[in-house]
Design a protein around this motif. Structure first.
Motif, PDB file in Angstrom:
ATOM      1  N   ILE A   1       8.628  -3.587 -18.372  1.00 19.27           N
ATOM      2  CA  ILE A   1       7.187  -3.576 -18.130  1.00 19.27           C
ATOM      3  C   ILE A   1       6.825  -2.344 -17.332  1.00 19.27           C
ATOM      4  O   ILE A   1       7.318  -2.130 -16.230  1.00 19.27           O
ATOM      5  N   SER A   2       5.969  -1.517 -17.880  1.00 14.00           N
ATOM      6  CA  SER A   2       5.548  -0.282 -17.224  1.00 14.00           C
ATOM      7  C   SER A   2       4.621  -0.599 -16.065  1.00 14.00           C
ATOM      8  O   SER A   2       3.934  -1.621 -16.047  1.00 14.00           O
ATOM      9  N   THR A   3       4.592   0.315 -15.075  1.00 12.93           N
ATOM     10  CA  THR A   3       3.689   0.139 -13.949  1.00 12.93           C
ATOM     11  C   THR A   3       2.324   0.770 -14.193  1.00 12.93           C
ATOM     12  O   THR A   3       1.494   0.832 -13.288  1.00 12.93           O
TER      13      THR A   3
ATOM     14  N   ASP B   1       0.817  -1.214   0.000  1.00 17.27           N
ATOM     15  CA  ASP B   1       0.000   0.000   0.000  1.00 17.27           C
ATOM     16  C   ASP B   1       0.850   1.263   0.000  1.00 17.27           C
ATOM     17  O   ASP B   1       0.556   2.234  -0.702  1.00 17.27           O
ATOM     18  N   SER B   2       1.913   1.263   0.815  1.00 20.14           N
ATOM     19  CA  SER B   2       2.743   2.461   0.937  1.00 20.14           C
ATOM     20  C   SER B   2       3.516   2.754  -0.344  1.00 20.14           C
ATOM     21  O   SER B   2       3.932   3.890  -0.583  1.00 20.14           O
ATOM     22  N   TYR B   3       3.728   1.745  -1.199  1.00 19.51           N
ATOM     23  CA  TYR B   3       4.417   1.953  -2.475  1.00 19.51           C
ATOM     24  C   TYR B   3       3.443   2.406  -3.564  1.00 19.51           C
ATOM     25  O   TYR B   3       3.817   3.118  -4.487  1.00 19.51           O
ATOM     26  N   ILE B   4       2.196   1.978  -3.431  1.00 20.91           N
ATOM     27  CA  ILE B   4       1.187   2.314  -4.438  1.00 20.91           C
ATOM     28  C   ILE B   4       0.676   3.736  -4.243  1.00 20.91           C
ATOM     29  O   ILE B   4       0.104   4.339  -5.142  1.00 20.91           O
ATOM     30  N   LYS B   5       0.869   4.273  -3.039  1.00 21.85           N
ATOM     31  CA  LYS B   5       0.560   5.683  -2.741  1.00 21.85           C
ATOM     32  C   LYS B   5      -0.920   6.002  -2.882  1.00 21.85           C
ATOM     33  O   LYS B   5      -1.330   6.884  -3.643  1.00 21.85           O
ATOM     34  N   GLY B   6      -1.722   5.260  -2.138  1.00 15.66           N
ATOM     35  CA  GLY B   6      -3.131   5.607  -2.021  1.00 15.66           C
ATOM     36  C   GLY B   6      -4.051   5.019  -3.065  1.00 15.66           C
ATOM     37  O   GLY B   6      -5.262   5.012  -2.891  1.00 15.66           O
ATOM     38  N   LYS B   7      -3.515   4.498  -4.157  1.00 11.20           N
ATOM     39  CA  LYS B   7      -4.362   3.902  -5.178  1.00 11.20           C
ATOM     40  C   LYS B   7      -4.795   2.507  -4.741  1.00 11.20           C
ATOM     41  O   LYS B   7      -4.168   1.877  -3.907  1.00 11.20           O
ATOM     42  N   GLU B   8      -5.888   2.032  -5.320  1.00  9.30           N
ATOM     43  CA  GLU B   8      -6.365   0.700  -4.971  1.00  9.30           C
ATOM     44  C   GLU B   8      -5.353  -0.348  -5.418  1.00  9.30           C
ATOM     45  O   GLU B   8      -4.801  -0.280  -6.509  1.00  9.30           O
ATOM     46  N   ASN B   9      -5.130  -1.339  -4.547  1.00 16.96           N
ATOM     47  CA  ASN B   9      -4.129  -2.356  -4.850  1.00 16.96           C
ATOM     48  C   ASN B   9      -4.478  -3.138  -6.115  1.00 16.96           C
ATOM     49  O   ASN B   9      -5.582  -3.664  -6.230  1.00 16.96           O
ATOM     50  N   PRO B  10      -3.560  -3.236  -7.048  1.00 15.83           N
ATOM     51  CA  PRO B  10      -3.768  -4.127  -8.202  1.00 15.83           C
ATOM     52  C   PRO B  10      -3.493  -5.564  -7.785  1.00 15.83           C
ATOM     53  O   PRO B  10      -2.992  -5.822  -6.689  1.00 15.83           O
ATOM     54  N   GLU B  11      -3.820  -6.512  -8.651  1.00 14.23           N
ATOM     55  CA  GLU B  11      -3.547  -7.916  -8.338  1.00 14.23           C
ATOM     56  C   GLU B  11      -2.079  -8.261  -8.568  1.00 14.23           C
ATOM     57  O   GLU B  11      -1.582  -9.246  -8.016  1.00 14.23           O
ATOM     58  N   LEU B  12      -1.406  -7.471  -9.378  1.00 16.82           N
ATOM     59  CA  LEU B  12       0.028  -7.636  -9.629  1.00 16.82           C
ATOM     60  C   LEU B  12       0.682  -6.263  -9.589  1.00 16.82           C
ATOM     61  O   LEU B  12       0.115  -5.285 -10.071  1.00 16.82           O
ATOM     62  N   PHE B  13       1.890  -6.236  -9.019  1.00 20.82           N
ATOM     63  CA  PHE B  13       2.542  -4.937  -8.876  1.00 20.82           C
ATOM     64  C   PHE B  13       4.049  -5.137  -8.790  1.00 20.82           C
ATOM     65  O   PHE B  13       4.530  -5.969  -8.012  1.00 20.82           O
TER      66      PHE B  13
ATOM     67  N   TYR C   1       7.751  -3.209  -8.112  1.00 19.43           N
ATOM     68  CA  TYR C   1       8.273  -1.989  -7.491  1.00 19.43           C
ATOM     69  C   TYR C   1       9.782  -2.097  -7.327  1.00 19.43           C
ATOM     70  O   TYR C   1      10.298  -3.118  -6.858  1.00 19.43           O
ATOM     71  N   ASP C   2      10.495  -1.043  -7.730  1.00 18.75           N
ATOM     72  CA  ASP C   2      11.948  -0.969  -7.538  1.00 18.75           C
ATOM     73  C   ASP C   2      12.235  -0.204  -6.261  1.00 18.75           C
ATOM     74  O   ASP C   2      11.978   1.005  -6.178  1.00 18.75           O
ATOM     75  N   LEU C   3      12.764  -0.908  -5.269  1.00 14.65           N
ATOM     76  CA  LEU C   3      13.073  -0.297  -3.977  1.00 14.65           C
ATOM     77  C   LEU C   3      14.549   0.066  -3.929  1.00 14.65           C
ATOM     78  O   LEU C   3      15.416  -0.807  -3.986  1.00 14.65           O
TER      79      LEU C   3
ATOM     80  N   TYR D   1      19.354  -1.919  -3.445  1.00 12.07           N
ATOM     81  CA  TYR D   1      18.428  -1.997  -4.574  1.00 12.07           C
ATOM     82  C   TYR D   1      17.794  -3.383  -4.611  1.00 12.07           C
ATOM     83  O   TYR D   1      18.491  -4.394  -4.602  1.00 12.07           O
ATOM     84  N   CYS D   2      16.473  -3.384  -4.671  1.00 16.04           N
ATOM     85  CA  CYS D   2      15.730  -4.644  -4.682  1.00 16.04           C
ATOM     86  C   CYS D   2      14.501  -4.480  -5.563  1.00 16.04           C
ATOM     87  O   CYS D   2      13.789  -3.476  -5.466  1.00 16.04           O
ATOM     88  N   LYS D   3      14.278  -5.447  -6.458  1.00 18.06           N
ATOM     89  CA  LYS D   3      13.060  -5.436  -7.271  1.00 18.06           C
ATOM     90  C   LYS D   3      12.035  -6.339  -6.596  1.00 18.06           C
ATOM     91  O   LYS D   3      12.321  -7.496  -6.274  1.00 18.06           O
ATOM     92  N   LEU D   4      10.844  -5.815  -6.384  1.00 14.11           N
ATOM     93  CA  LEU D   4       9.788  -6.539  -5.688  1.00 14.11           C
ATOM     94  C   LEU D   4       8.643  -6.839  -6.651  1.00 14.11           C
ATOM     95  O   LEU D   4       8.245  -5.975  -7.442  1.00 14.11           O
ATOM     96  N   LEU D   5       8.132  -8.057  -6.579  1.00 15.55           N
ATOM     97  CA  LEU D   5       6.990  -8.462  -7.392  1.00 15.55           C
ATOM     98  C   LEU D   5       5.892  -8.960  -6.451  1.00 15.55           C
ATOM     99  O   LEU D   5       6.043  -9.978  -5.787  1.00 15.55           O
TER     100      LEU D   5
END
Length: 280
Positions: free
Chosen positions: A140-142, A11-23, A25-27, A90-94
């Motif tokens: 792949i774009s977010t 949730d904190s990475y999506i910044k208020g938008k409704e959670n998608p089923e897949l996401f 994120y580059d941390l 650096y970590c890529k999260l799926l």
């Protein structure tokens, strides 16, 4: 002393938008983050590129570096993200939803039951294939276009199929048990708290979910909002107890989650057409 806050992820990475089923994120970080209190409300692959990651669970812990990746089940945990020397972490999260994993199991795995308890994580040894896979995720774009959503769904299926081929029955049992365990815990926690005085927010936390995720899963499972479902169950129980004649109205409402008698009486009359005192 500063408040020990909970980081709701993703949730904190999506910044208020409704959670998608897949996401995806580059941390990236330039400072260590030690023992962050995390409510992980989706299952997550963590592909570490630089630094080290340590995760504490209720009864175990694990540490990986960039020679390994890790699949972490949703739930509460503490994690530390540690830089190597002066490098950027650096970590890529799926992240992927319960429904996505369930659909994969239905399509590709015959055996769907396994009663063994499982660890809250699965460590993956990195190899050339996973390196190529991560490079493909960079393209792949977010954004939420239909094409990108479908493409990311295929990329998740590709990854899970590869890990099934690489680890065989070990990985198969893990993801099957993960689904069964999560569903069982969700339903069990709800059923055990039907007549408790806990709020929906408190029950959601016991299920290791954010409130928004809990509500989505609840509606998917029970086909009604949690507020309405709990209210009806508790009012039915109140009617049953009062009809027996052993308890007063004042003995019932507090035990069924109502803070005051007027609100209980109003809800009771709305549902049954008479007040609790008239039933007595």
């Amino acid at each position: 002393m500063s408040k020990f806050t909970i980081d709701n992820v993703p949730d904190s990475y999506i910044k208020g938008k409704e959670n998608p089923e897949l996401f995806v994120y580059d941390l990236k970080m330039v400072d260590n983050a030690i023992k962050t209190k995390v409510n992980l409300n989706m299952h997550m692959f963590s592909f570490l590129q630089k630094g080290k990651k340590q995760v504490h669970f209720a009864d175990s812990k694990v540490q990986v570096d960039n020679s390994q990746s890790i699949l972490i089940k949703k739930g509460n945990c503490l994690w530390s993200e540690i830089l190597d020397r002066d490098e950027v972490y650096y970590c890529k999260l799926l992240f992927f939803s319960e429904d996505k994993l369930k659909k994969f199991i239905e399509n590709h795995i015959d055996k769907k039951e396994n009663s063994k308890s499982i660890a809250p994580y699965f460590v993956i040894e990195n190899d050339d294939y996973l390196g190529y896979y991560l490079n493909s995720l960079n393209n792949i774009s977010t954004n939420s276009s239909r094409f990108m959503v479908d493409l990311l769904s295929l990329k998740l299926e590709e990854l899970l199929l590869y890990l099934l081929n690489k680890y065989g029955e070990l990985f198969e049992n893990y993801i099957c048990s993960l689904i069964l365990k999560e569903e069982s815990a969700f339903q069990s926690t709800i059923e055990k708290n039907i007549y408790s005085s806990l709020t929906i927010e408190e029950i959601a936390f016991l299920c290791n979910m954010s409130l928004s995720t809990f509500k989505r899963n609840f509606i998917r499972e029970y086909e009604v909002s949690p507020g309405k479902w709990f209210r009806n169950k508790r009012l039915d129980k109140a009617k049953e107890l009062l009809e027996k004649g052993d308890l007063k109205v004042s003995d019932v409402y507090l035990d069924l989650g109502y803070n005051n008698l007027p609100s209980f009486s109003s809800a009771f009359k709305t549902k049954f057409g008479i007040s609790p005192s008239q039933l007595k």
